[in-house]
Design a protein around this motif. Structure first.
Motif, PDB file in Angstrom:
ATOM      1  N   GLU A 161      64.049  10.811 -40.596  1.00 17.07           N
ATOM      2  CA  GLU A 161      64.090  12.263 -40.551  1.00 17.07           C
ATOM      3  C   GLU A 161      63.066  12.908 -39.625  1.00 17.07           C
ATOM      4  OE1 GLU A 161      66.536  13.947 -41.692  1.00 17.07           O
ATOM      5  OE2 GLU A 161      67.385  12.108 -42.486  1.00 17.07           O
TER       6      GLU A 161
ATOM      7  N   ARG B 140      66.798  17.725 -39.543  1.00 16.43           N
ATOM      8  CA  ARG B 140      67.301  18.522 -40.660  1.00 16.43           C
ATOM      9  C   ARG B 140      66.263  19.438 -41.288  1.00 16.43           C
ATOM     10  NH1 ARG B 140      69.533  13.206 -42.102  1.00 16.43           N
ATOM     11  NH2 ARG B 140      71.664  13.110 -41.348  1.00 16.43           N
TER      12      ARG B 140
ATOM     13  N   LEU C 162      72.211  19.313 -48.378  1.00 12.45           N
ATOM     14  CA  LEU C 162      72.997  18.081 -48.403  1.00 12.45           C
ATOM     15  C   LEU C 162      73.576  17.861 -49.798  1.00 12.45           C
ATOM     16  CD1 LEU C 162      70.658  15.818 -46.242  1.00 12.45           C
ATOM     17  CD2 LEU C 162      72.932  16.660 -45.609  1.00 12.45           C
TER      18      LEU C 162
ATOM     19  N   LEU D 249      80.397  17.228 -43.869  1.00 17.96           N
ATOM     20  CA  LEU D 249      79.701  16.139 -43.184  1.00 17.96           C
ATOM     21  C   LEU D 249      80.653  14.979 -42.909  1.00 17.96           C
ATOM     22  CD1 LEU D 249      77.159  14.975 -42.003  1.00 17.96           C
ATOM     23  CD2 LEU D 249      76.438  14.298 -44.308  1.00 17.96           C
TER      24      LEU D 249
ATOM     25  N   THR E 276      75.092  10.578 -44.651  1.00 11.06           N
ATOM     26  CA  THR E 276      73.977  10.884 -43.758  1.00 11.06           C
ATOM     27  C   THR E 276      73.565   9.656 -42.963  1.00 11.06           C
ATOM     28  OG1 THR E 276      72.434  10.588 -45.618  1.00 11.06           O
ATOM     29  CG2 THR E 276      73.109  12.836 -45.075  1.00 11.06           C
TER      30      THR E 276
ATOM     31  N   TRP F  66      76.143   9.356 -40.188  1.00 12.04           N
ATOM     32  CA  TRP F  66      75.869  10.322 -39.122  1.00 12.04           C
ATOM     33  C   TRP F  66      74.712   9.842 -38.250  1.00 12.04           C
ATOM     34  CZ3 TRP F  66      77.924  14.261 -36.656  1.00 12.04           C
ATOM     35  CH2 TRP F  66      77.101  15.061 -35.864  1.00 12.04           C
ATOM     36  N   ASP F  67      73.636   9.386 -38.890  1.00 12.43           N
ATOM     37  CA  ASP F  67      72.490   8.904 -38.123  1.00 12.43           C
ATOM     38  C   ASP F  67      72.845   7.647 -37.323  1.00 12.43           C
ATOM     39  OD1 ASP F  67      70.760  10.918 -38.956  1.00 12.43           O
ATOM     40  OD2 ASP F  67      70.205   9.835 -40.767  1.00 12.43           O
TER      41      ASP F  67
END
Length: 317
Positions: free
Chosen positions: A35, A56, A143, A151, A280, A283-284
């Motif tokens: 993050e 984020r 989230l 998402l 998540t 996505w990363d």
């Protein structure tokens, strides 16, 4: 934790000069996590964590995070508040990013927790929730459950690059979770990310709860479900000793009572936690910039957890 933004020794020295913390001795980037950019900073007086907020984390949310940490620290919880500079400011700008200097806490994160360690960590979560009962700050969960379908759509069919058919597989589970998602449970400030690497320990003793940058206002029992999905499995998503999961629930109840409704909702909350972290991570995985000093997390480790919860609906009984 991770490093996306590089900080020169000259810039860091100038930054530290605002504080009464001594002079820079060394700084080392921390690669774990995905993050923010984080450095372990040693000065002539002490050690600190330097965090530059990326991705984020909005600068507008920082007052919430820092006031939550101050509230918890004042009530005796082992959390790391931000260090104010000589003018009392805690939020700064460094290398074009919002930045804070954070108190360093000793201890290590366990990768293979014992039931005793899991119970101690869940007790700490319960004590944290007891302290937060009087915390007045509010922050929506960016989230949370209402964000999972958008998402999923953002990841789209590209998820199938991670594993064939992954997009449709997650979509089916998401439909089922949202259909059962509870709307009548207690809501409060929660950590929302209490993985083993966000808990520092010496033996079976908790020395630190860290990385509060997903903290938000949401279903309180969801915090325990997130913790169960993180502590009850190995890094590949394979289930560990069932005694660990039982210790988590029992430890939490030692410090903060679960209502029958909360206990009954834990299975769907845990499935939701799996979907949140799968998405998540996906996505990363698909969007982490080349050259970033960051350890990407495997999305499929949370698919395996999701499979386990779906096959073991009585895991919390």
């Amino acid at each position: 934790m991770a490093v996306y933004t590089q900080v020169s020794a000259e810039s860091l020295s100038a930054f530290l000069a605002k504080f009464d913390v001594g002079e820079l001795v060394s700084a080392k980037g921390i690669a774990e996590g995905v993050e923010n950019s984080n450095y372990l900073v040693e000065t002539t007086r002490d050690r600190f964590i330097l965090t530059l907020y990326e991705k984020r984390v909005s600068v507008g949310d920082l007052p919430f995070f820092l006031s939550l940490l101050d509230h918890l620290a004042a009530d005796g919880n082992p959390v790391p508040p931000a260090i104010p500079d000589r003018e009392g400011q805690t939020i700064h700008t460094l290398e074009g990013r919002p930045a804070c200097l954070i108190r360093f806490l000793s201890g290590v994160s366990v990768s293979h927790p014992t039931p005793a360690q899991a119970r101690a960590a869940a007790q700490a979560l319960g004590r944290m929730h007891a302290s937060l009962a009087t915390f007045e700050g509010v922050r929506a969960n960016g989230l949370g459950a209402s964000h999972w379908r958008p998402l999923l759509d953002q990841c789209g069919e590209s998820m199938n690059q991670i594993a064939p058919g992954l997009y449709d597989r997650v979509a089916r589970s998401l439909d089922a979770v949202l259909a059962d998602w509870p709307s009548d449970l207690a809501v409060a400030a929660i950590h929302a990310d209490l993985f083993p690497d966000n808990v520092l320990m010496l033996g079976d003793r908790i020395t630190g709860l860290i990385d509060f940058y997903f903290a938000c206002t949401d279903i309180r029992a969801y915090d325990l479900a997130v913790m169960h999905s993180a502590w009850g499995f190995d890094a590949q998503g394979n289930p560990l000793d069932p005694a660990i999961g039982r210790a988590l629930v029992a430890g939490y109840a030692d410090s903060f009572a679960l209502t029958p409704q909360e206990r009954a909702a834990l299975p769907v909350l845990a499935r939701g936690a799996c979907i949140r972290f799968l998405l998540t991570r996906a996505w990363d995985w698909l969007n982490t910039p080349a050259g970033a000093l960051v350890t990407r997390k495997d999305p499929l480790a949370y698919l395996r957890r999701l499979d386990w919860y779906e096959s073991n609906p009585k895991a919390f009984v």
